[in-house]
Design an enzyme around this catalytic site. Structure first.
Site, short mmCIF file in Angstrom:
data_model
loop_
_atom_site.label_atom_id
_atom_site.label_comp_id
_atom_site.label_asym_id
_atom_site.label_seq_id
_atom_site.Cartn_x
_atom_site.Cartn_y
_atom_site.Cartn_z
N ARG A 1 -1.70 -43.15 16.00
CA ARG A 1 -0.94 -43.83 17.06
C ARG A 1 -1.82 -44.20 18.24
O ARG A 1 -1.40 -44.14 19.39
CB ARG A 1 0.22 -42.95 17.55
CG ARG A 1 1.26 -42.64 16.47
CD ARG A 1 2.05 -43.89 16.10
NE ARG A 1 3.18 -43.54 15.27
CZ ARG A 1 4.44 -43.52 15.71
NH1 ARG A 1 4.71 -43.82 16.94
NH2 ARG A 1 5.42 -43.22 14.89
N ASP B 1 4.58 -50.53 11.12
CA ASP B 1 5.34 -49.28 11.05
C ASP B 1 5.50 -48.89 9.59
O ASP B 1 5.32 -49.72 8.70
CB ASP B 1 6.72 -49.44 11.71
CG ASP B 1 7.37 -48.07 11.93
OD1 ASP B 1 6.84 -47.30 12.76
OD2 ASP B 1 8.36 -47.75 11.25
N TYR C 1 14.23 -41.44 5.90
CA TYR C 1 14.87 -42.47 6.74
C TYR C 1 15.84 -43.32 5.93
O TYR C 1 16.94 -43.65 6.38
CB TYR C 1 13.81 -43.38 7.36
CG TYR C 1 12.98 -42.71 8.43
CD1 TYR C 1 13.48 -42.54 9.73
CD2 TYR C 1 11.70 -42.24 8.17
CE1 TYR C 1 12.72 -41.94 10.72
CE2 TYR C 1 10.93 -41.64 9.15
CZ TYR C 1 11.44 -41.49 10.43
OH TYR C 1 10.69 -40.89 11.40
N ARG D 1 2.50 -47.18 23.18
CA ARG D 1 3.14 -47.14 24.50
C ARG D 1 2.38 -46.42 25.61
O ARG D 1 2.74 -46.60 26.77
CB ARG D 1 4.53 -46.51 24.36
CG ARG D 1 5.46 -47.39 23.55
CD ARG D 1 6.84 -46.79 23.41
NE ARG D 1 7.81 -47.86 23.29
CZ ARG D 1 8.64 -48.23 24.26
NH1 ARG D 1 8.66 -47.57 25.40
NH2 ARG D 1 9.46 -49.24 24.09
O1 1CP Z 1 -1.81 -47.22 16.29
C1 1CP Z 1 -1.23 -46.85 15.29
O2 1CP Z 1 -1.28 -45.66 14.87
C2 1CP Z 1 -0.50 -47.85 14.42
C3 1CP Z 1 0.88 -47.95 14.63
C4 1CP Z 1 1.96 -47.09 13.98
C5 1CP Z 1 1.93 -46.15 12.93
C6 1CP Z 1 0.74 -45.64 12.16
C7 1CP Z 1 3.30 -47.23 14.36
C8 1CP Z 1 3.77 -48.12 15.43
N1 1CP Z 1 4.07 -46.45 13.55
C9 1CP Z 1 3.27 -45.76 12.68
C10 1CP Z 1 3.67 -44.84 11.62
C11 1CP Z 1 4.98 -44.18 11.70
N2 1CP Z 1 6.20 -44.69 12.09
C12 1CP Z 1 5.21 -42.86 11.23
C13 1CP Z 1 4.16 -42.00 10.59
C14 1CP Z 1 3.26 -41.39 11.63
C15 1CP Z 1 3.88 -40.36 12.52
O3 1CP Z 1 4.45 -39.39 11.99
O4 1CP Z 1 3.75 -40.50 13.74
C16 1CP Z 1 6.57 -42.58 11.41
C17 1CP Z 1 7.29 -41.29 11.07
C18 1CP Z 1 7.18 -43.73 11.96
C19 1CP Z 1 8.61 -43.92 12.27
C20 1CP Z 1 8.79 -44.41 13.65
N3 1CP Z 1 8.64 -45.71 14.02
C21 1CP Z 1 9.07 -43.65 14.80
C22 1CP Z 1 9.28 -42.16 14.85
C23 1CP Z 1 10.74 -41.83 14.82
C24 1CP Z 1 10.98 -40.36 14.54
O5 1CP Z 1 11.70 -40.07 13.57
O6 1CP Z 1 10.44 -39.50 15.27
C25 1CP Z 1 9.09 -44.54 15.89
C26 1CP Z 1 9.36 -44.25 17.33
C27 1CP Z 1 8.81 -45.83 15.37
C28 1CP Z 1 8.66 -47.10 16.14
C29 1CP Z 1 7.24 -47.39 16.44
N4 1CP Z 1 6.25 -47.53 15.48
C30 1CP Z 1 5.05 -47.83 16.09
C31 1CP Z 1 5.29 -47.92 17.51
C32 1CP Z 1 4.26 -48.26 18.54
C33 1CP Z 1 6.65 -47.63 17.71
C34 1CP Z 1 7.39 -47.63 19.04
C35 1CP Z 1 7.93 -49.01 19.20
C36 1CP Z 1 7.97 -49.52 20.60
O7 1CP Z 1 6.97 -50.08 21.10
O8 1CP Z 1 9.04 -49.40 21.19
#
Ligand code: 1CP
Length: 342
Positions: free
Chosen positions: A24, A73, A149, A28
């Site tokens: 990540r 994502d 999910y 944000r």
């Molecule tokens: O920089 C990076 O790492 C690339 C971007 C990235 C990655 C690798 C995003 C962008 N998402 C992910 C993977 C991801 N998404 C995972 C696996 C990694 C982890 O466990 O952290 C998971 C579980 C998700 C699901 C997801 N998508 C969540 C988590 C929800 C939860 O159940 O806790 C969220 C908040 C998102 C939305 C998302 N994805 C990525 C971003 C930057 C965001 C936030 C969106 C925004 O800007 O509002």
């Protein structure tokens, strides 16, 4: 790319110092990401190759990192199997019609890669702009975490509905896992063809499972995925959290690099995974909210546990937290390189 220290570490070759990147690392906590988000939703960014390229490269411009990861994502490939979703502020992914019955399985279409061409186009653009300076990592969610999910419909602490179906409806579970596994393989193969130099499979919530259930209901699909991806020739990274009870089973699934979270010491985790694999991790992301002296003490402790053995990639044990000060990320990346010089 094979000369880059991140790729060398994935292959357990000697490097000049320990490579570092952060899960990540785009997102944000970066004001430059928030500036893009002010005008575009998450999905608009991820469907635009130009915006995806921009936010993918933001952390590489700001910090001394050894790899980029394509901005997307784990839900992104659902567009290719006709599963409709949204990313809601605060809540994360929401599946419009969760898959909960055998009849619902029919709504999961065979993966049509052309529906996510925007991602492969973005990969091409990022690789062209990086011009050999750093490798680009491609990624996918693992079938278990995706199924959480897909069945539950949205985020949850326990994913009880998804696990209940796993326990009680083997035919439905196998149908979901089989379809997701073939989606993941084709999606990652296409990312490699588009130019990524390594792939990571995120099984973020797999720590919810007992070793028995992991072994019987998840591991066979993971092994199938990593076996299929061996043909791509790029390093395969297998990540999960809460996996202290699962490490040997994860190793047996066959990836080149195993992700470790902070609940296990790096030396014990590596010993259990085996020194014939590389490891990635494992600083607690919450530590990055502390003063830098505390962060560096723990960084050094992790480097000491790795003991200069080839095949350690420094990372967090999970993704960067939104309130992390960017200077801490900058300082940590630099400190890892300096403290690990051979
Ligand atoms: O920089 C990076 O790492 C690339 C971007 C990235 C990655 C690798 C995003 C962008 N998402 C992910 C993977 C991801 N998404 C995972 C696996 C990694 C982890 O466990 O952290 C998971 C579980 C998700 C699901 C997801 N998508 C969540 C988590 C929800 C939860 O159940 O806790 C969220 C908040 C998102 C939305 C998302 N994805 C990525 C971003 C930057 C965001 C936030 C969106 C925004 O800007 O509002």
């Amino acid at each position: 790319m094979s000369e880059h220290r991140f790729i060398k570490a994935c292959r357990r070759e000697e490097t000049d110092c320990t490579p570092v990147w952060f899960m990540r690392q785009a997102g944000r906590y970066l004001h430059e990401y928030m500036a893009v988000r002010a005008d575009h939703s998450f999905l608009e960014i991820s469907r635009s190759p130009e915006l995806t390229k921009e936010v993918t490269l933001q952390p590489l411009r700001a910090f001394d990192l050894d790899a980029a990861i394509i901005f997307a994502d784990i839900m992104t490939p659902f567009e290719g199997i006709d599963i409709d979703f949204d990313i809601e502020a605060g809540a994360g992914p929401v599946i419009t019609e969760p898959v909960q019955t055998l009849a619902d399985l029919e709504r999961m279409k065979p993966f049509d890669a052309s529906k996510v061409d925007f991602l492969f186009e973005a990969i091409g653009q990022v690789v062209a702009e990086l011009d050999g300076q750093a490798p680009l990592i491609g990624f996918a969610g693992a079938p278990f975490t995706l199924a959480c999910y897909l069945i539950q419909g949205r985020s949850s602490r326990e994913f009880g509905k998804a696990r209940h179906i796993m326990y009680t409806q083997p035919e439905l579970w196998d149908g979901v896992m089989t379809r997701l596994s073939s989606m993941v393989v084709e999606y990652l193969e296409r990312q490699v063809q588009a130019g990524v130099a390594a792939v990571q499979v995120f099984d973020s919530w797999v720590g919810l499972l007992s070793p028995y259930d992991y072994k019987t209901k998840v591991a066979p699909y993971m092994k199938g995925i990593f076996d299929a991806l061996a043909g791509t020739g790029v390093p395969r990274i297998h990540f999960g959290t809460g996996t202290t009870g699962l490490l040997e089973l994860m190793r047996d699934a066959g990836a080149d690099v195993i992700g470790l979270d902070w609940r296990i010491s790096l030396d014990e985790g590596w010993r259990r995974v085996g020194y014939d694999r590389a490891v990635q991790g494992n600083l607690d992301p919450v530590l990055l909210l502390s003063d830098m002296e505390t962060v560096k003490t723990q960084m050094q402790r992790i480097l000491d546990e790795a003991a200069g053995r080839p095949g350690h990639i420094f990372n967090l044990g999970h993704g960067i937290i939104r309130t992390t000060p960017r200077e801490h990320v900058a300082e940590l990346a630099k400190a890892v390189h300096e403290a690990s010089k051979r």
